[in-house]
Design a protein around this motif. Structure first.
Motif, PDB file in Angstrom:
ATOM      1  N   LEU A 110       0.674  -1.160  -0.079  1.00 32.22           N
ATOM      2  CA  LEU A 110       0.119  -0.126   0.178  1.00 32.22           C
ATOM      3  C   LEU A 110       0.933   1.433  -0.084  1.00 32.22           C
ATOM      4  CD1 LEU A 110      -3.013  -0.876   2.306  1.00 32.22           C
ATOM      5  CD2 LEU A 110      -2.952  -0.845  -0.305  1.00 32.22           C
ATOM      6  N   ILE A 111       2.157   1.177  -0.071  1.00 29.06           N
ATOM      7  CA  ILE A 111       3.071   2.507  -0.195  1.00 29.06           C
ATOM      8  C   ILE A 111       3.484   2.326  -1.431  1.00 29.06           C
ATOM      9  CG2 ILE A 111       4.902   3.758   0.719  1.00 29.06           C
ATOM     10  CD1 ILE A 111       4.457   2.753   3.640  1.00 29.06           C
ATOM     11  N   ASP A 112       2.883   3.255  -2.135  1.00 27.50           N
ATOM     12  CA  ASP A 112       3.370   3.103  -3.862  1.00 27.50           C
ATOM     13  C   ASP A 112       4.142   4.219  -4.340  1.00 27.50           C
ATOM     14  OD1 ASP A 112       1.178   4.926  -3.341  1.00 27.50           O
ATOM     15  OD2 ASP A 112      -0.099   3.718  -4.768  1.00 27.50           O
ATOM     16  N   GLY A 113       4.869   4.899  -3.470  1.00 29.44           N
ATOM     17  CA  GLY A 113       5.670   5.950  -3.737  1.00 29.44           C
ATOM     18  C   GLY A 113       5.151   7.544  -3.480  1.00 29.44           C
ATOM     19  N   PRO A 114       5.810   8.432  -3.846  1.00 29.69           N
ATOM     20  CA  PRO A 114       5.473   9.757  -3.228  1.00 29.69           C
ATOM     21  C   PRO A 114       4.073  10.302  -3.603  1.00 29.69           C
ATOM     22  CG  PRO A 114       7.377   9.863  -4.479  1.00 29.69           C
ATOM     23  CD  PRO A 114       6.955   8.712  -4.539  1.00 29.69           C
ATOM     24  N   GLU A 115       3.529   9.741  -4.694  1.00 28.88           N
ATOM     25  CA  GLU A 115       2.204   9.962  -5.400  1.00 28.88           C
ATOM     26  C   GLU A 115       1.195   9.614  -4.329  1.00 28.88           C
ATOM     27  OE1 GLU A 115       4.278   8.078  -7.344  1.00 28.88           O
ATOM     28  OE2 GLU A 115       5.263  10.206  -8.058  1.00 28.88           O
ATOM     29  N   LEU A 116       1.259   8.631  -3.571  1.00 27.03           N
ATOM     30  CA  LEU A 116       0.300   7.833  -2.893  1.00 27.03           C
ATOM     31  C   LEU A 116      -1.104   7.756  -3.570  1.00 27.03           C
ATOM     32  CD1 LEU A 116       0.987  10.104   0.327  1.00 27.03           C
ATOM     33  CD2 LEU A 116       1.885   7.819  -0.018  1.00 27.03           C
ATOM     34  N   GLN A 117      -1.034   7.084  -4.834  1.00 26.57           N
ATOM     35  CA  GLN A 117      -2.213   6.871  -5.436  1.00 26.57           C
ATOM     36  C   GLN A 117      -3.053   5.919  -4.894  1.00 26.57           C
ATOM     37  OE1 GLN A 117      -0.618   5.567  -9.087  1.00 26.57           O
ATOM     38  NE2 GLN A 117       0.494   7.600  -9.660  1.00 26.57           N
ATOM     39  N   GLN A 118      -2.795   5.220  -3.937  1.00 26.55           N
ATOM     40  CA  GLN A 118      -3.793   4.352  -2.893  1.00 26.55           C
ATOM     41  C   GLN A 118      -4.434   5.109  -1.941  1.00 26.55           C
ATOM     42  OE1 GLN A 118      -2.947  -0.018  -3.170  1.00 26.55           O
ATOM     43  NE2 GLN A 118      -0.820   0.539  -3.939  1.00 26.55           N
ATOM     44  N   TRP A 119      -4.179   6.178  -1.680  1.00 23.70           N
ATOM     45  CA  TRP A 119      -4.675   6.816  -0.399  1.00 23.70           C
ATOM     46  C   TRP A 119      -5.471   8.013  -0.694  1.00 23.70           C
ATOM     47  CZ3 TRP A 119      -3.736   3.981   3.952  1.00 23.70           C
ATOM     48  CH2 TRP A 119      -2.644   3.109   3.959  1.00 23.70           C
ATOM     49  N   ILE A 120      -6.285   8.414   0.085  1.00 27.34           N
ATOM     50  CA  ILE A 120      -6.884   9.762   0.159  1.00 27.34           C
ATOM     51  C   ILE A 120      -6.687  10.429   1.686  1.00 27.34           C
ATOM     52  CG2 ILE A 120      -9.309  10.806   0.058  1.00 27.34           C
ATOM     53  CD1 ILE A 120     -10.225   8.166  -1.295  1.00 27.34           C
ATOM     54  N   ALA A 121      -6.193  11.394   1.680  1.00 37.20           N
ATOM     55  CA  ALA A 121      -5.993  11.943   3.066  1.00 37.20           C
ATOM     56  C   ALA A 121      -7.256  13.065   3.216  1.00 37.20           C
ATOM     57  CB  ALA A 121      -4.791  13.137   2.858  1.00 37.20           C
ATOM     58  N   ALA A 122      -7.622  13.029   4.517  1.00 37.25           N
ATOM     59  CA  ALA A 122      -8.721  13.944   5.176  1.00 37.25           C
ATOM     60  C   ALA A 122      -8.419  14.549   6.432  1.00 37.25           C
ATOM     61  CB  ALA A 122      -9.825  13.106   5.326  1.00 37.25           C
ATOM     62  N   GLY A 123      -8.600  15.638   6.793  1.00 36.79           N
ATOM     63  CA  GLY A 123      -8.287  16.527   7.790  1.00 36.79           C
ATOM     64  C   GLY A 123      -6.916  17.378   7.664  1.00 36.79           C
ATOM     65  N   GLU A 124      -6.649  17.819   8.841  1.00 35.20           N
ATOM     66  CA  GLU A 124      -5.423  18.704   8.885  1.00 35.20           C
ATOM     67  C   GLU A 124      -4.094  18.151   9.104  1.00 35.20           C
ATOM     68  OE1 GLU A 124      -6.337  21.794  11.605  1.00 35.20           O
ATOM     69  OE2 GLU A 124      -8.225  22.271  10.711  1.00 35.20           O
ATOM     70  N   ALA A 125      -4.032  16.732   9.125  1.00 35.49           N
ATOM     71  CA  ALA A 125      -2.606  16.085   9.573  1.00 35.49           C
ATOM     72  C   ALA A 125      -1.642  16.236   8.331  1.00 35.49           C
ATOM     73  CB  ALA A 125      -2.883  14.620   9.859  1.00 35.49           C
ATOM     74  N   ASN A 126      -0.585  16.487   8.842  1.00 32.40           N
ATOM     75  CA  ASN A 126       0.565  16.502   7.683  1.00 32.40           C
ATOM     76  C   ASN A 126       1.140  15.152   7.124  1.00 32.40           C
ATOM     77  OD1 ASN A 126       2.543  17.576   6.105  1.00 32.40           O
ATOM     78  ND2 ASN A 126       3.937  17.831   7.886  1.00 32.40           N
ATOM     79  N   TRP A 127       0.199  14.454   6.411  1.00 26.40           N
ATOM     80  CA  TRP A 127       0.805  13.192   5.931  1.00 26.40           C
ATOM     81  C   TRP A 127       1.677  13.508   4.749  1.00 26.40           C
ATOM     82  CZ3 TRP A 127       0.324   8.852   8.359  1.00 26.40           C
ATOM     83  CH2 TRP A 127      -1.027   8.659   9.117  1.00 26.40           C
ATOM     84  N   ARG A 128       2.948  12.476   4.441  1.00 28.37           N
ATOM     85  CA  ARG A 128       3.868  12.693   3.574  1.00 28.37           C
ATOM     86  C   ARG A 128       4.634  11.573   3.254  1.00 28.37           C
ATOM     87  NH1 ARG A 128       5.644  14.875   7.867  1.00 28.37           N
ATOM     88  NH2 ARG A 128       7.843  14.706   8.645  1.00 28.37           N
ATOM     89  N   TYR A 129       5.032  11.203   2.382  1.00 25.73           N
ATOM     90  CA  TYR A 129       5.996  10.188   1.942  1.00 25.73           C
ATOM     91  C   TYR A 129       7.417  10.647   2.221  1.00 25.73           C
ATOM     92  CZ  TYR A 129       8.173   6.555  -1.115  1.00 25.73           C
ATOM     93  OH  TYR A 129       8.903   5.438  -1.638  1.00 25.73           O
ATOM     94  N   GLU A 130       8.069   9.756   2.960  1.00 23.32           N
ATOM     95  CA  GLU A 130       9.542  10.032   3.021  1.00 23.32           C
ATOM     96  C   GLU A 130      10.193   8.890   3.574  1.00 23.32           C
ATOM     97  OE1 GLU A 130      10.686  11.964   7.413  1.00 23.32           O
ATOM     98  OE2 GLU A 130      10.142  13.458   5.774  1.00 23.32           O
ATOM     99  N   ASN A 131      11.206   8.627   2.566  1.00 25.59           N
ATOM    100  CA  ASN A 131      11.992   7.223   2.772  1.00 25.59           C
ATOM    101  C   ASN A 131      11.360   6.053   2.771  1.00 25.59           C
ATOM    102  OD1 ASN A 131      14.446   8.941   2.892  1.00 25.59           O
ATOM    103  ND2 ASN A 131      13.913   9.333   5.115  1.00 25.59           N
ATOM    104  N   ALA A 132      10.276   5.910   1.909  1.00 23.23           N
ATOM    105  CA  ALA A 132       9.483   4.581   1.919  1.00 23.23           C
ATOM    106  C   ALA A 132       8.613   4.558   2.982  1.00 23.23           C
ATOM    107  CB  ALA A 132      10.245   3.315   1.229  1.00 23.23           C
ATOM    108  N   GLU A 133       8.358   5.477   3.537  1.00 19.71           N
ATOM    109  CA  GLU A 133       7.478   5.486   4.709  1.00 19.71           C
ATOM    110  C   GLU A 133       6.122   6.576   4.497  1.00 19.71           C
ATOM    111  OE1 GLU A 133      10.047   6.711   8.040  1.00 19.71           O
ATOM    112  OE2 GLU A 133      11.357   5.151   7.630  1.00 19.71           O
ATOM    113  N   LEU A 134       5.186   6.495   5.189  1.00 20.21           N
ATOM    114  CA  LEU A 134       3.968   7.253   5.484  1.00 20.21           C
ATOM    115  C   LEU A 134       4.289   7.923   6.647  1.00 20.21           C
ATOM    116  CD1 LEU A 134       1.114   5.329   4.051  1.00 20.21           C
ATOM    117  CD2 LEU A 134       2.460   6.781   2.883  1.00 20.21           C
TER     118      LEU A 134
END
Length: 193
Positions: free
Chosen positions: A29-53
Motif C-alpha cells: 500500500l505504499i506506492d511512492g510519493p504520489e500516494l495513489q492508493q490513499w486519500i487524505a482527510a483532515g489537517e494532519a501533515n501526511w507525506r511520503y518520506e524514505n519509503a514511509e508514510l
C-alpha cells in the motif's frame, strides 16, 4: 535435448515461484510519493518520506485507502514518539465519520490516559489489550486479521486483541494522526483471505 528440457522446467518453476511470492506478499500500500492508493482527510501533515508514510505536527486527520477490504490480513510496521496518538482503523464505511463507533480502531498510543485503550486494544470493543506492549521510539509490527466475524490483532507477534463478533461488511482502512507527535508507517501490505 536433456539441457533444453531441464532449462524449460527450471524456467517454469522459477516463474511459478515468482508468482507465488507475489501472492504471498499481497498488495503493498505504499506506492511512492504520489500516494495513489490513499486519500487524505483532515489537517494532519501526511507525506511520503524514505519509503514511509509520515505524519507529525499538531494536525488531526486520516490517510484512507481508496479500496475496500472484507476478509484480509493487514501487515505493517509503525514507529511513534511518546506523545503520539495514532491508530489503524479497519472495515470503515463512511469517509466523513471515521470513529471507533463506526470502524474497528486498533489503537497506537502507549501513553493513553485510559490505559485500557492503549496500544493493541480495539477501542471500545476489546479493552484492555491482552498484552501490555511498549512501542515508543522503535519500529514495531502490527498484524490485523479480519476473517468473517473474527478480528485478531498482534503487536510485535503478541496477540493483543481477539474479537469474534465483528461486523463483516467490507470497508476501507484508515491510518490516524491525532493532535501531536510523530507516527511513521512502512511495509504496509494487505493479503486477501
Amino acid at each position: 535435448m536433456w539441457m533444453r528440457g531441464l532449462n524449460g522446467k527450471w524456467l517454469v518453476l522459477s516463474l511459478i515461484a515468482v508468482l507465488l511470492m507475489g501472492c504471498a506478499r499481497g498488495n503493498m500500500l505504499i506506492d511512492g510519493p504520489e500516494l495513489q492508493q490513499w486519500i487524505a482527510a483532515g489537517e494532519a501533515n501526511w507525506r511520503y518520506e524514505n519509503a514511509e508514510l509520515v505524519a507529525d505536527g499538531a494536525g488531526e486527520g486520516f490517510l484512507m485507502t481508496r479500496s475496500s477490504y472484507k476478509d484480509f490480513r493487514l501487515n505493517l510496521e509503525f514507529w511513534i514518539d511518546e506523545t503520539t496518538n495514532s491508530g489503524v482503523f479497519v472495515r470503515c464505511q463512511d469517509r466523513a465519520n471515521i470513529h471507533p463507533e463506526t470502524c474497528f480502531e486498533v489503537n497506537i498510543w502507549d501513553n493513553h490516559p485510559q490505559q485500557d485503550a492503549r496500544t493493541g486494544a480495539i477501542v471500545l470493543k476489546v479493552m484492555p489489550p491482552l498484552q501490555n506492549i511498549v512501542t515508543v521510539g522503535r519500529w514495531n509490527t502490527m498484524d490485523i486479521t479480519a476473517e468473517g466475524q473474527k478480528l485478531v490483532v498482534r503487536v510485535n507477534s503478541q496477540i493483543t486483541a481477539l474479537m469474534d463478533r465483528a461486523d463483516t461488511a467490507p470497508g476501507f482502512i484508515a491510518l490516524q494522526h491525532w493532535e501531536k507527535g510523530t507516527v511513521r508507517f512502512r511495509n504496509i501490505q494487505v493479503l486477501p483471505i
